[in-house]
Motif scaffolding. Structure first.
Motif, PDB file in Angstrom:
ATOM      1  N   ARG A  71       0.825  -1.198   0.000  1.00  0.00           N
ATOM      2  CA  ARG A  71       0.000   0.000   0.000  1.00  0.00           C
ATOM      3  C   ARG A  71       0.864   1.254   0.000  1.00  0.00           C
ATOM      4  NH1 ARG A  71      -5.373  -0.457   3.723  1.00  0.00           N
ATOM      5  NH2 ARG A  71      -6.340  -2.197   2.616  1.00  0.00           N
ATOM      6  N   ARG A  72       0.304   2.264  -0.598  1.00  0.00           N
ATOM      7  CA  ARG A  72       1.029   3.521  -0.654  1.00  0.00           C
ATOM      8  C   ARG A  72       0.022   4.652  -0.684  1.00  0.00           C
ATOM      9  NH1 ARG A  72       6.057   5.742  -3.847  1.00  0.00           N
ATOM     10  NH2 ARG A  72       5.256   7.715  -4.591  1.00  0.00           N
ATOM     11  N   VAL A  73       0.261   5.649   0.143  1.00  0.00           N
ATOM     12  CA  VAL A  73      -0.571   6.844   0.157  1.00  0.00           C
ATOM     13  C   VAL A  73       0.247   7.991  -0.388  1.00  0.00           C
ATOM     14  CG1 VAL A  73      -1.863   8.466   1.583  1.00  0.00           C
ATOM     15  CG2 VAL A  73      -1.898   6.018   2.120  1.00  0.00           C
ATOM     16  N   GLU A  74      -0.248   8.645  -1.410  1.00  0.00           N
ATOM     17  CA  GLU A  74       0.482   9.763  -1.995  1.00  0.00           C
ATOM     18  C   GLU A  74       0.553  10.918  -0.995  1.00  0.00           C
ATOM     19  OE1 GLU A  74       2.026   9.568  -4.731  1.00  0.00           O
ATOM     20  OE2 GLU A  74       1.120   7.849  -5.733  1.00  0.00           O
ATOM     21  N   ARG A  75       1.731  11.499  -0.879  1.00  0.00           N
ATOM     22  CA  ARG A  75       1.922  12.605   0.049  1.00  0.00           C
ATOM     23  C   ARG A  75       1.300  13.886  -0.502  1.00  0.00           C
ATOM     24  NH1 ARG A  75       8.332  11.506   1.466  1.00  0.00           N
ATOM     25  NH2 ARG A  75       8.043   9.420   2.348  1.00  0.00           N
ATOM     26  N   LYS A  76       1.051  14.816   0.372  1.00  0.00           N
ATOM     27  CA  LYS A  76       0.465  16.088  -0.015  1.00  0.00           C
ATOM     28  C   LYS A  76       1.360  17.228   0.461  1.00  0.00           C
ATOM     29  CE  LYS A  76      -3.750  18.850   0.217  1.00  0.00           C
ATOM     30  NZ  LYS A  76      -5.152  18.907   0.679  1.00  0.00           N
ATOM     31  N   ALA A  77       1.749  18.094  -0.469  1.00  0.00           N
ATOM     32  CA  ALA A  77       2.534  19.271  -0.117  1.00  0.00           C
ATOM     33  C   ALA A  77       1.601  20.402   0.299  1.00  0.00           C
ATOM     34  CB  ALA A  77       3.388  19.703  -1.302  1.00  0.00           C
ATOM     35  N   THR A  78       2.138  21.328   1.043  1.00  0.00           N
ATOM     36  CA  THR A  78       1.326  22.428   1.567  1.00  0.00           C
ATOM     37  C   THR A  78       1.690  23.776   0.956  1.00  0.00           C
ATOM     38  OG1 THR A  78       2.876  22.789   3.406  1.00  0.00           O
ATOM     39  CG2 THR A  78       1.058  21.237   3.768  1.00  0.00           C
ATOM     40  N   ASN A  79       2.644  23.799   0.001  1.00  0.00           N
ATOM     41  CA  ASN A  79       3.118  25.060  -0.559  1.00  0.00           C
ATOM     42  C   ASN A  79       2.958  25.085  -2.078  1.00  0.00           C
ATOM     43  OD1 ASN A  79       5.031  23.030  -0.763  1.00  0.00           O
ATOM     44  ND2 ASN A  79       6.791  24.407  -0.551  1.00  0.00           N
ATOM     45  N   PRO A  80       1.750  25.281  -2.574  1.00  0.00           N
ATOM     46  CA  PRO A  80       1.530  25.325  -4.023  1.00  0.00           C
ATOM     47  C   PRO A  80       2.223  26.538  -4.642  1.00  0.00           C
ATOM     48  CG  PRO A  80      -0.417  26.071  -2.877  1.00  0.00           C
ATOM     49  CD  PRO A  80       0.505  25.536  -1.830  1.00  0.00           C
ATOM     50  N   PRO A  81       2.559  26.461  -5.922  1.00  0.00           N
ATOM     51  CA  PRO A  81       3.142  27.624  -6.597  1.00  0.00           C
ATOM     52  C   PRO A  81       2.213  28.821  -6.509  1.00  0.00           C
ATOM     53  CG  PRO A  81       3.350  25.653  -7.958  1.00  0.00           C
ATOM     54  CD  PRO A  81       2.466  25.288  -6.821  1.00  0.00           C
ATOM     55  N   ALA A  82       2.779  29.964  -6.186  1.00  0.00           N
ATOM     56  CA  ALA A  82       1.967  31.173  -6.045  1.00  0.00           C
ATOM     57  C   ALA A  82       1.484  31.655  -7.407  1.00  0.00           C
ATOM     58  CB  ALA A  82       2.782  32.266  -5.360  1.00  0.00           C
ATOM     59  N   GLY A  83       0.273  32.211  -7.415  1.00  0.00           N
ATOM     60  CA  GLY A  83      -0.230  32.875  -8.610  1.00  0.00           C
ATOM     61  C   GLY A  83      -0.945  31.995  -9.606  1.00  0.00           C
ATOM     62  N   PRO A 131      -4.083  29.521 -10.799  1.00  0.00           N
ATOM     63  CA  PRO A 131      -5.464  29.177 -10.454  1.00  0.00           C
ATOM     64  C   PRO A 131      -5.527  27.826  -9.761  1.00  0.00           C
ATOM     65  CG  PRO A 131      -5.327  29.988 -12.708  1.00  0.00           C
ATOM     66  CD  PRO A 131      -3.921  29.797 -12.235  1.00  0.00           C
ATOM     67  N   GLY A 132      -6.507  27.660  -8.887  1.00  0.00           N
ATOM     68  CA  GLY A 132      -6.640  26.424  -8.127  1.00  0.00           C
ATOM     69  C   GLY A 132      -6.820  25.199  -8.989  1.00  0.00           C
ATOM     70  N   ALA A 133      -7.297  25.378 -10.235  1.00  0.00           N
ATOM     71  CA  ALA A 133      -7.468  24.221 -11.109  1.00  0.00           C
ATOM     72  C   ALA A 133      -6.152  23.529 -11.388  1.00  0.00           C
ATOM     73  CB  ALA A 133      -8.114  24.654 -12.431  1.00  0.00           C
ATOM     74  N   PHE A 134      -5.055  24.275 -11.351  1.00  0.00           N
ATOM     75  CA  PHE A 134      -3.744  23.681 -11.594  1.00  0.00           C
ATOM     76  C   PHE A 134      -3.141  23.072 -10.332  1.00  0.00           C
ATOM     77  CE2 PHE A 134      -3.716  26.901 -15.079  1.00  0.00           C
ATOM     78  CZ  PHE A 134      -3.537  26.032 -16.142  1.00  0.00           C
ATOM     79  N   THR A 135      -3.543  23.524  -9.170  1.00  0.00           N
ATOM     80  CA  THR A 135      -2.893  23.119  -7.930  1.00  0.00           C
ATOM     81  C   THR A 135      -3.810  22.217  -7.110  1.00  0.00           C
ATOM     82  OG1 THR A 135      -3.591  25.224  -6.937  1.00  0.00           O
ATOM     83  CG2 THR A 135      -1.395  25.136  -7.908  1.00  0.00           C
ATOM     84  N   VAL A 136      -4.641  22.804  -6.251  1.00  0.00           N
ATOM     85  CA  VAL A 136      -5.484  21.980  -5.377  1.00  0.00           C
ATOM     86  C   VAL A 136      -6.521  21.197  -6.163  1.00  0.00           C
ATOM     87  CG1 VAL A 136      -5.135  23.478  -3.393  1.00  0.00           C
ATOM     88  CG2 VAL A 136      -7.046  23.929  -4.947  1.00  0.00           C
ATOM     89  N   GLY A 137      -6.795  21.605  -7.375  1.00  0.00           N
ATOM     90  CA  GLY A 137      -7.790  20.902  -8.182  1.00  0.00           C
ATOM     91  C   GLY A 137      -7.229  19.886  -9.138  1.00  0.00           C
ATOM     92  N   GLN A 138      -5.941  19.624  -9.062  1.00  0.00           N
ATOM     93  CA  GLN A 138      -5.323  18.692 -10.010  1.00  0.00           C
ATOM     94  C   GLN A 138      -4.704  17.508  -9.286  1.00  0.00           C
ATOM     95  OE1 GLN A 138      -2.231  18.559 -13.801  1.00  0.00           O
ATOM     96  NE2 GLN A 138      -2.336  20.445 -12.618  1.00  0.00           N
TER      97      GLN A 138
END
Length: 549
Positions: free
Chosen positions: A65-77, A79-86
């Motif tokens: 089993r493997r759980v993908e990690r989540k980063a907390t520092n998305p690239p600034a500027g 749209p969310g569709a590229f970061t939290v929405g992808q």
């Protein structure tokens, strides 16, 4: 035989175009087929449960089993569709596309995904492109995994999706604690590929006709910003990266843009970030000439029948005479091809890139063409060592003035090389200035100057402006970056490595000197390999001033 630093076969040496300038293309851009509206086809979450996937290891018949990690520092500027929405949807890799070159799918253990990135990071709402990615999951225990290690193998124009599986065995130890990850940079292979002709590179006008919509956006700065989005979607707070040759410039630009996001970064066989493109050509041609001189001295000492003669001082004249003869009357090859003088010059340079292990094959290949008039062995080495470049042949490229060294990965490697180079460089010298620069390049190397000189015209009538004369790699506040360089590198001269370390900044650039021939040292130098592994796996940089012999 493969190139030492540019694992999949590319190099930082420039492609060259015919010295006869053509007409300037008419203005206007064509629509970019790969651009779609932001948000279309983008997933809902970054983490999610991607499942074991095709590369998950198994024990006792059950997938680990493997759980993908989540980063907390998305690239600034962005749209969310590229970061939290992808979300990166990893699945089994297909066979390479035509733009990536021919070949088979990489097989078990490899996963591929498509990342959505802005066409223009400065105006991210305009549209998006698909970025092709590949990875092999870490083979060690999950609790010992450091994160992802991103690779760029040089060029520009290399397909990382094709290259990483070819040479992953070199990085097997690193692959125990890192996911090994690479990608096709903008304009290359599976990522908005540039097309500059129906079957081969046909010049700037053809690039504009077929790919005008993407050409302004394939530069290194845009790709570096893609890498930061990639870092975030891979779940890493900081970028861990290994770049070779051109990939060191890409890594340096990333560090400049995102110093706080720099993790463990290695720049191997680095470019000189203080030189513009034309200054760099002079530096390179001097370096390859010096490497040739060291080869001929060895040859004269080691072989009674050295093809370049018993007097190293006369060796250059003998080879120049050979190149001139081949230009007038190419040597036939066993497969019905022809070896020209330009192809022979590039073949010699490719052998020299392989370091001392390339010297014996070079002597044999020169002997074959000098004594028997057969150009097969040299012609084989005239191609870069990416997938299928040999079967495709370099002759078509040379007919339009493009160096076979720019055929970095099969597929669209030549077109991508030129497009990225001209997007990065703002130098557009006029005819008089170009002719003067060609004289300087010829004078810098009696053996290679003539062939290298026509590279001055690479961006002569490129339809778009370039970014800057030289990249800014200053990275104040970044974590230490390990710079690894051979003193006898014929492609990225050692002096440039010292400047790279200095330009990164005090406390950032750490130079590891390797006293060796050839373009690159990992995994060929045991000392350098140990130092790189110690840094990437344990975070320990070598003491400043360390030299590997």
């Amino acid at each position: 035989m493969r190139m030492r630093a540019d694992r999949a076969g590319g190099s930082s040496r420039p492609a060259v175009v015919s010295a006869a300038p053509g007409r300037r293309a008419a203005a206007g851009l064509l629509a970019l087929a790969v651009v779609v509206e932001v948000g279309v086809g983008v997933g809902c979450d970054v983490v999610g449960g991607s499942g074991p996937g095709p590369s998950a290891s198994t024990e006792g018949g059950e997938a680990r089993r493997r759980v993908e990690r989540k980063a907390t520092n998305p690239p600034a500027g962005l749209p969310g569709a590229f970061t939290v929405g992808q979300r990166l949807a990893w699945s089994a890799c297909p066979a390479p596309s035509g733009a990536q070159g021919d070949g088979d799918a990489p097989g078990d253990g490899w996963e591929c995904a498509t990342m959505k990135a802005p066409l223009d990071h400065e105006r991210p709402g305009r549209g998006m492109i698909d970025v092709a990615m590949i990875r092999k999951r870490a083979t060690g225990p999950e609790d010992e995994r450091i994160g992802s290690l991103l690779f760029n193998f040089g060029g520009p124009g290399q397909s990382g999706v094709v290259g990483l599986p070819e040479y992953a065995d070199d990085y097997a130890r690193l692959g125990e604690r890192y996911d090994l990850v690479s990608f096709d940079p903008r304009g290359v292979g599976g990522t908005a590929p540039v097309n500059c002709g129906e079957k081969e590179y046909e010049g700037g006008d053809a690039c504009k006709k077929h790919s005008g919509g993407i050409l302004p956006y394939v530069g290194t700065t845009q790709t570096a910003r893609d890498m930061d989005l990639m870092r975030y979607l891979l779940g890493d707070e900081k970028l861990h990266y290994l770049g070779v040759s051109y990939g060191t410039g890409l890594g340096g630009v990333y560090a400049h843009l995102f110093p706080k996001n720099v993790g463990r970064v290695v720049l191997e066989a680095p470019i000189d970030p203080t030189l513009d493109r034309l200054q760099d050509q002079i530096s390179q041609v001097k370096a390859v000439q010096l490497a040739f001189d060291r080869f001929t001295a060895h040859c004269a000492d080691a072989y009674d029948d050295c093809p370049t003669g018993s007097d190293p001082k006369q060796a250059g004249r003998r080879v120049v005479a050979l190149l001139n003869r081949l230009e007038e009357k190419p040597a036939p090859t066993d497969d019905g091809g022809e070896l020209t003088g330009s192809l022979a010059a590039h073949a010699i340079a490719n052998h020299l890139d392989s370091g001392e292990e390339g010297w014996k094959p070079l002597a044999k290949a020169l002997r074959e063409v000098m004594e028997r008039g057969n150009g097969s062995a040299l012609l084989e080495e005239a191609y870069d060592h990416g997938p299928d470049t040999r079967s495709r042949g370099a002759r078509a490229g040379s007919e339009v003035g493009v160096s076979p060294r720019s055929k970095t990965s099969g597929g669209n490697g030549t077109s991508a090389f030129v497009a990225i180079t001209c997007a990065d460089s703002n130098l557009r010298p006029g005819f008089t200035e170009s002719e003067e620069m060609m004289k300087r390049i010829r004078a810098a190397s009696p053996v290679f100057g003539e062939t290298w000189a026509v590279g001055v015209y690479l961006c002569y009538e490129w339809p778009f402006k370039g970014e800057s004369a030289a990249p800014d790699v200053s990275a104040e506040g970044a974590s230490p970056i390990l710079v690894v360089a051979n003193t006898g590198d014929p492609t990225t001269p050692y002096e440039g490595a010292k400047r790279m370390a200095d330009e990164l900044g005090e406390g950032v650039g750490v130079l590891l000197t390797v006293r060796a021939e050839g373009h690159g040292s990992y995994p060929y130098s045991l000392c350098a390999t140990r130092a790189v592994d110690a840094y990437l796996l344990n975070g320990r940089t070598p003491e400043r001033g360390t030299t590997c012999s």
